[in-house]
Design an enzyme around this catalytic site. Sequence first.
Site, PDB file in Angstrom:
ATOM      1  N   CYS A   2       0.829  -1.197   0.000  1.00 46.56           N
ATOM      2  CA  CYS A   2       0.000   0.000   0.000  1.00 46.56           C
ATOM      3  C   CYS A   2       0.874   1.261   0.000  1.00 46.56           C
ATOM      4  CB  CYS A   2      -0.937   0.099   1.192  1.00 46.56           C
ATOM      5  SG  CYS A   2      -2.020  -1.310   1.382  1.00 46.56           S
ATOM      6  N   ARG A  27       4.030  -0.419  -4.645  1.00 50.42           N
ATOM      7  CA  ARG A  27       3.703  -0.882  -3.299  1.00 50.42           C
ATOM      8  C   ARG A  27       2.408  -1.679  -3.247  1.00 50.42           C
ATOM      9  NH1 ARG A  27       6.847   2.165   0.332  1.00 50.42           N
ATOM     10  NH2 ARG A  27       5.553   1.487   2.034  1.00 50.42           N
ATOM     11  N   TRP A  74      -2.588  -2.945  -1.511  1.00 47.29           N
ATOM     12  CA  TRP A  74      -2.217  -4.360  -1.599  1.00 47.29           C
ATOM     13  C   TRP A  74      -3.003  -5.006  -0.467  1.00 47.29           C
ATOM     14  CZ3 TRP A  74      -0.003  -8.147   1.500  1.00 47.29           C
ATOM     15  CH2 TRP A  74       0.434  -9.296   0.844  1.00 47.29           C
ATOM     16  N   ASN A  98      -1.534   2.203   5.465  1.00 45.56           N
ATOM     17  CA  ASN A  98      -0.601   1.178   4.995  1.00 45.56           C
ATOM     18  C   ASN A  98      -0.175   0.408   6.233  1.00 45.56           C
ATOM     19  OD1 ASN A  98       1.611  -0.239   4.011  1.00 45.56           O
ATOM     20  ND2 ASN A  98       2.958   1.532   4.041  1.00 45.56           N
ATOM     21  N   GLY A  99      -0.400  -0.923   6.234  1.00 46.87           N
ATOM     22  CA  GLY A  99      -0.023  -1.727   7.397  1.00 46.87           C
ATOM     23  C   GLY A  99      -1.168  -2.616   7.842  1.00 46.87           C
ATOM     24  N   GLU A 480      17.055 -18.557  -6.919  1.00 47.05           N
ATOM     25  CA  GLU A 480      16.681 -17.247  -7.466  1.00 47.05           C
ATOM     26  C   GLU A 480      16.076 -17.410  -8.867  1.00 47.05           C
ATOM     27  OE1 GLU A 480      16.074 -14.390  -6.610  1.00 47.05           O
ATOM     28  OE2 GLU A 480      16.400 -13.046  -8.293  1.00 47.05           O
ATOM     29  N   LYS A 484      12.380 -16.167  -9.761  1.00 44.79           N
ATOM     30  CA  LYS A 484      12.124 -15.207 -10.837  1.00 44.79           C
ATOM     31  C   LYS A 484      11.085 -15.754 -11.801  1.00 44.79           C
ATOM     32  CE  LYS A 484      13.417 -12.490  -9.678  1.00 44.79           C
ATOM     33  NZ  LYS A 484      14.043 -11.726  -8.640  1.00 44.79           N
ATOM     34  N   GLU A 487       7.471 -16.006 -10.140  1.00 42.05           N
ATOM     35  CA  GLU A 487       6.760 -14.776  -9.780  1.00 42.05           C
ATOM     36  C   GLU A 487       6.270 -13.983 -10.988  1.00 42.05           C
ATOM     37  OE1 GLU A 487       8.939 -11.727  -7.593  1.00 42.05           O
ATOM     38  OE2 GLU A 487      10.781 -12.342  -8.555  1.00 42.05           O
ATOM     39  N   HIS A 503      17.568 -37.100  -3.192  1.00 45.60           N
ATOM     40  CA  HIS A 503      16.871 -37.236  -1.910  1.00 45.60           C
ATOM     41  C   HIS A 503      15.395 -36.873  -2.029  1.00 45.60           C
ATOM     42  CE1 HIS A 503      20.659 -38.054   0.041  1.00 45.60           C
ATOM     43  NE2 HIS A 503      21.171 -37.010  -0.610  1.00 45.60           N
ATOM     44  N   LYS A 603       6.065  -4.452  -4.309  1.00 46.72           N
ATOM     45  CA  LYS A 603       7.519  -4.267  -4.275  1.00 46.72           C
ATOM     46  C   LYS A 603       8.040  -4.052  -2.856  1.00 46.72           C
ATOM     47  CE  LYS A 603      11.370  -3.431  -6.629  1.00 46.72           C
ATOM     48  NZ  LYS A 603      11.957  -4.674  -7.123  1.00 46.72           N
TER      49      LYS A 603
HETATM   50  C1  F6R Z   1      11.556 -10.987  -5.835  1.00 43.55           C
HETATM   51  C2  F6R Z   1      11.639  -9.843  -4.948  1.00 43.55           C
HETATM   52  C3  F6R Z   1      11.325 -10.046  -3.512  1.00 43.55           C
HETATM   53  C4  F6R Z   1      12.158  -9.100  -2.625  1.00 43.55           C
HETATM   54  C5  F6R Z   1      11.704  -9.230  -1.165  1.00 43.55           C
HETATM   55  C6  F6R Z   1      12.543  -8.376  -0.236  1.00 43.55           C
HETATM   56  O1  F6R Z   1      11.930 -10.666  -7.132  1.00 43.55           O
HETATM   57  O2  F6R Z   1      11.922  -8.756  -5.366  1.00 43.55           O
HETATM   58  O3  F6R Z   1      11.489 -11.384  -3.142  1.00 43.55           O
HETATM   59  O4  F6R Z   1      13.504  -9.430  -2.763  1.00 43.55           O
HETATM   60  O5  F6R Z   1      10.363  -8.862  -1.052  1.00 43.55           O
HETATM   61  O6  F6R Z   1      12.420  -7.026  -0.554  1.00 43.55           O
HETATM   62  P1  F6R Z   1      13.490  -5.974  -0.061  1.00 43.55           P
HETATM   63  O7  F6R Z   1      14.760  -6.280  -0.750  1.00 43.55           O
HETATM   64  O8  F6R Z   1      12.925  -4.649  -0.447  1.00 43.55           O
HETATM   65  O9  F6R Z   1      13.626  -6.136   1.429  1.00 43.55           O
END
Ligand code: F6R
Length: 608
Positions: A2, A27, A74, A98-99, A480, A484, A487, A503, A603
Site C-alpha cells: 500500500c 507498493r 495491496w 498502509n499496514g 533465485e 524469478k 513470480e 533425496h 515491491k
Molecule cells: C523478488 C523480490 C522479492 C524481494 C523481497 C525483499 O523478485 O523482489 O522477493 O527481494 O520482497 O524485498 P526488499 O529487498 O525490499 O527487502
Amino acid sequence: MCGIVGIVGERPVAERLVDALKRLEYRGYDSAGVATVLDGKLERRRAEGKLFNLETRLQAEPLAGNIGIAHTRWATHGAPTENNAHPHFTDGVAVVHNGIIENFSEIKDELIDGGATFATQTDTEVVAQLLAKYRRDGLGRREAMHEMLRRVTGAYALAVIFSDDPSTIMAARSGPPLAIGYGDGEMFLGSDAIALSPFTNRIAYLQDGDWAIIGRKTAHIFDLDGNPVERPVQISSAAAYMVDKGNHRHFMEKEIYEQPEVISHALGHYVDLIENRIDASAVGIDFTKVTSLAMSACGTAYLAGLIGKYWFERYARLPVEADVASEFRYREIPLSKDAAALFISQSGETADTLASLRYCKDEGLQIGAVVNVRESTIARESDAVFPIMAGPEIGVASTKAFTCQLSVLAALAIGAGRARGTVSPEEEKRLVRHLAEMPRIMSSVLNSIQPKMESLARELSKCRDVLYLGRGTSFPLAMEGALKLKEISYIHAEGYAAGELKHGPIALIDENMPVIVIAPHDRFFEKTVSNMQEVAARGGRIIFITDEKGAAASKLETMSTIVLPNVDEIIAPMIFSLPIQLLAYHTAVFLGTDVDQPRNLAKSVTVE
Ligand code: F6R
C-alpha cells in the site's frame, strides 16, 4: 504494501494525488482511491484494479478540492474490491492506511456493541470508526487522533482528513515509512520521497511512534505521548532519478540491461580501482573484532545473502548464520555480542527484515545494512550503511538490485578477509581485478545471449513445472532462478542443491519437466555433471547454463546449452544471473503476464 499520499494545497489536488500514486504503484496495485474535502463535505472516487481505472473514473467524475489523501492498495484484510478500497469514510472522517491494525477485531466488536455498523471487511475501517466515535464523544480532532493512536496496535502509516477542516491532514507512523514534504505554501505527505519528488525535495521522515498535524505551511510533529518533537528536513535526491522505461517494453527489461552500468557505480564506491584494493573506509564494520555474522533478509535479497554467506565463510573465514527474516525474528537465536549482523533489503522497509534488525540491535550487535534506498528505515536504524546504488528498481521482480547486492557483498567479504588477514594483499588484488572486469563482461553477455534466451523461453512457456539445480553459490542462484520464473510467469519452479536431487526431487523427472542446471566450470563442476547424468538417465530434458570450459568438458546431450565466458568464481553468480533473469523475463512476455506488476505481489512488503 500500500502506498499513501496527501496534499494540503492551494489549488486542486486530485490529479496531483494520482500522479504521486503512480510512483507508489510498486507498493500495491489491486485497487486505488482518492478523497478530498469540499464545502464541508468529504468526497471520494475509488476503483478496483490498476490506477488506470481510478484515472478513468476521475475523468468521468472529476473531484475538486484543495486538500486530499489517496491510496494504492495491496489487500491484507478483505478482497480487493471497490468497497474495500481506501479512503474509508465514517461520519466526516476519511482514512488511508498502509499496514495492519492487529487489534482491529477486538476494537470492531466493541464498536459494533456500541451500535456501529461496518461497511467494509478491512482492518482500516476501525481507525475511521474510532475517530468518528471520539468526535461524537466530544473530543476535538487532535485529541481524537491522539486517543485513537493510543488504542490501536500493529503497523501503520496513516493519513486522515476531516470534513470540518479544509486545511489539515493528520498523519501517524508505527512501522511503515511516512515522509512529509515541505513545498512553497503547500505541504505533502507520502510513503516515500520518490512519490513527492515532482512537488518538493525538502523531506522530513516521521519516526516510529510519531504523529503529525500538517497544515498548508508547516507540520507539527508529536511523539506518542503528545510531546512536540523535531524531525530534520533533508534534501532528498529522489527527484534526480529518471523513472521511465526508455526504449524498453518493461521496466524489468530496462533494469536487466542497466546492470553493467549500475554495478560500475556500486563498485566505484567500494573499490579503489587504481590500487586494486577494497576501500577500507567503505567497509564500515570492524571485522577484526567480529567472531561471526548473522544475516537476514527476504526473498531475492535473502538469496543474495545466501551467496554472500559462501563468500564471507570462504574469504573472511567468518561463520555466517543466514535465515529468512520472517523466521530469524522469532527463532530466539542466541547471538554473541561479538557478532555483527547484516541486513539486506532493496527497499529498506521490509517489515520482517526490520524486525530482525531490531532484535539484533536489542542484543547489542553491530548492525550493517545493504540497502538501495539510503533514506529508508533499515538504513536509518543501522550503524553502517552499505548502499548498492542500483537506482530506483520499479519492476516488482528484482534484477539489478540482486546483482548490485551481490557485488557489494562480494566487496565486503573481500574487505573483511583482508582486515582479518585471511585474504592476502595479492589475493585481494586478484579478486578486485575480477570485480572490476564484471561490468564489461556483463555487457557482452547481455548483447550475445538475448536471441537464444528468447527462443528457449518460447519452449519454457509451454511447461507447467521447472526444476533449477546448482552447487556452491549456484545453489542459491538456482533458487533465485526459480523464484524469478514463478513470480512473473506463474509457472511452478523449484530451486534445489544439485546434491539433493536424489533425496526426493528426482521423482519428478520426466520428459515434460525441464531441468535447468547452473554449472560454471568450478570446483563443483564434475559433481554437478554427475547429477545431470542422473537426470538424463531418467529422460529429463536439460537446459545447461555453463561456461566455455564447462561446455567443452560435458559430453551430455541437452535440450539447450547456454555458454557464458569463463570467469572467476567471485563474479560467476553475477554473470550467471543474466541468463536466468532473461529466461524468466521472456517466458513471462510470451505468456502475456503483467511483467512489471505480477499478480498478488508488491515491491515493498511492510507487513509481516
Ligand atoms: C523478488 C523480490 C522479492 C524481494 C523481497 C525483499 O523478485 O523482489 O522477493 O527481494 O520482497 O524485498 P526488499 O529487498 O525490499 O527487502
